[in-house]
Design a protein around this motif. Structure first.
Motif, PDB file in Angstrom:
ATOM      1  N   ARG A 141      -6.695   4.445  -0.317  1.00  0.00           N
ATOM      2  CA  ARG A 141      -6.121   5.653   0.061  1.00  0.00           C
ATOM      3  C   ARG A 141      -6.592   6.150   1.237  1.00  0.00           C
ATOM      4  N   ASP A 142      -7.568   5.425   1.960  1.00  0.00           N
ATOM      5  CA  ASP A 142      -7.826   6.066   3.347  1.00  0.00           C
ATOM      6  C   ASP A 142      -6.936   5.480   4.171  1.00  0.00           C
TER       7      ASP A 142
ATOM      8  N   MET B 240       0.557   4.033  -2.970  1.00  0.00           N
ATOM      9  CA  MET B 240       0.751   5.441  -2.538  1.00  0.00           C
ATOM     10  C   MET B 240       1.749   6.288  -3.433  1.00  0.00           C
ATOM     11  N   ASP B 241       2.834   5.649  -3.504  1.00  0.00           N
ATOM     12  CA  ASP B 241       4.174   6.269  -4.040  1.00  0.00           C
ATOM     13  C   ASP B 241       4.487   6.116  -5.614  1.00  0.00           C
TER      14      ASP B 241
ATOM     15  N   PHE C 286      -3.861   6.354   4.328  1.00  0.00           N
ATOM     16  CA  PHE C 286      -3.007   7.358   4.444  1.00  0.00           C
ATOM     17  C   PHE C 286      -2.497   7.672   5.789  1.00  0.00           C
TER      18      PHE C 286
ATOM     19  N   ASP D 149     -10.446   4.303  -3.421  1.00  0.00           N
ATOM     20  CA  ASP D 149     -10.726   5.195  -2.262  1.00  0.00           C
ATOM     21  C   ASP D 149     -10.439   4.748  -0.770  1.00  0.00           C
TER      22      ASP D 149
ATOM     23  N   VAL E 221       0.857  -1.282   0.184  1.00  0.00           N
ATOM     24  CA  VAL E 221      -0.038   0.006  -0.207  1.00  0.00           C
ATOM     25  C   VAL E 221       0.800   1.368   0.011  1.00  0.00           C
ATOM     26  N   ARG E 222       1.907   1.177   1.030  1.00  0.00           N
ATOM     27  CA  ARG E 222       2.863   2.242   0.874  1.00  0.00           C
ATOM     28  C   ARG E 222       3.292   2.824  -0.590  1.00  0.00           C
TER      29      ARG E 222
ATOM     30  N   LEU F  32      -4.750   2.187  -6.218  1.00  0.00           N
ATOM     31  CA  LEU F  32      -5.380   2.273  -4.945  1.00  0.00           C
ATOM     32  C   LEU F  32      -6.801   2.669  -5.342  1.00  0.00           C
TER      33      LEU F  32
END
Length: 155
Positions: free
Chosen positions: A93-94, A40-41, A96, A90, A36-37, A88
């Protein structure tokens, strides 16, 4: 009976009434959060996730499948049309604020003073300030100033 994020019955919850336990059942292993990290990147492909994390192919396949099944990642065809990409949702992304809090905890407690580490910056290139939960009155919340209302399981 508890239901999974897909609506199917799920009797495998560690603690069906605890949001922390349920969240850990979904993303509590090291590799899921690192995938997930990296999403996000900007990571999108299987190869990219594997290169960034060093995760074994079979474990990565399992985590991508699990994260997709639970709605944190969505599979889509890459612009080339030749492979799948993972993006990702929503729901993903939640996570984060969770990763931000883990990052900040790590910055404070997982490094020796002066030891170099990565830093999260905002769009202006400024270090993201520490996240501090606050109550309705604006006062900082701590483990000592909060409590959990348990579900009455006798019903």
């Amino acid at each position: 009976m508890p239901r999974s994020s897909t609506g199917a019955p799920n009797d495998a919850w560690t603690d069906p009434h605890c949001p922390v336990a349920r969240a850990l059942d979904l993303v509590g292993d090291r590799w899921s959060l690192l995938v997930v990290r990296d999403a996000m990147d900007g990571a999108r492909s299987f190869t990219e996730f594997q290169r960034r994390t060093g995760i074994a192919r079979n474990i990565l396949s399992d985590r991508l499948r699990k994260l997709s099944a639970h709605g944190l990642l969505a599979k889509q065809t890459a612009p080339t049309g030749r492979r799948l990409e993972y993006v990702l949702t929503d729901k993903g992304r939640d996570l984060f604020p969770v990763l931000l809090t883990l990052r900040q905890w790590g910055e404070h407690h997982a490094f020796e003073p002066g030891e170099p580490h990565s830093t999260l910056l905002d769009e202006q290139g400024v270090r993201v300030p520490d996240l501090t939960p606050t109550g309705a009155d604006g006062a900082p919340l701590t483990a000592d100033s909060t409590w959990v209302r348990k579900i009455d399981r006798s019903r």
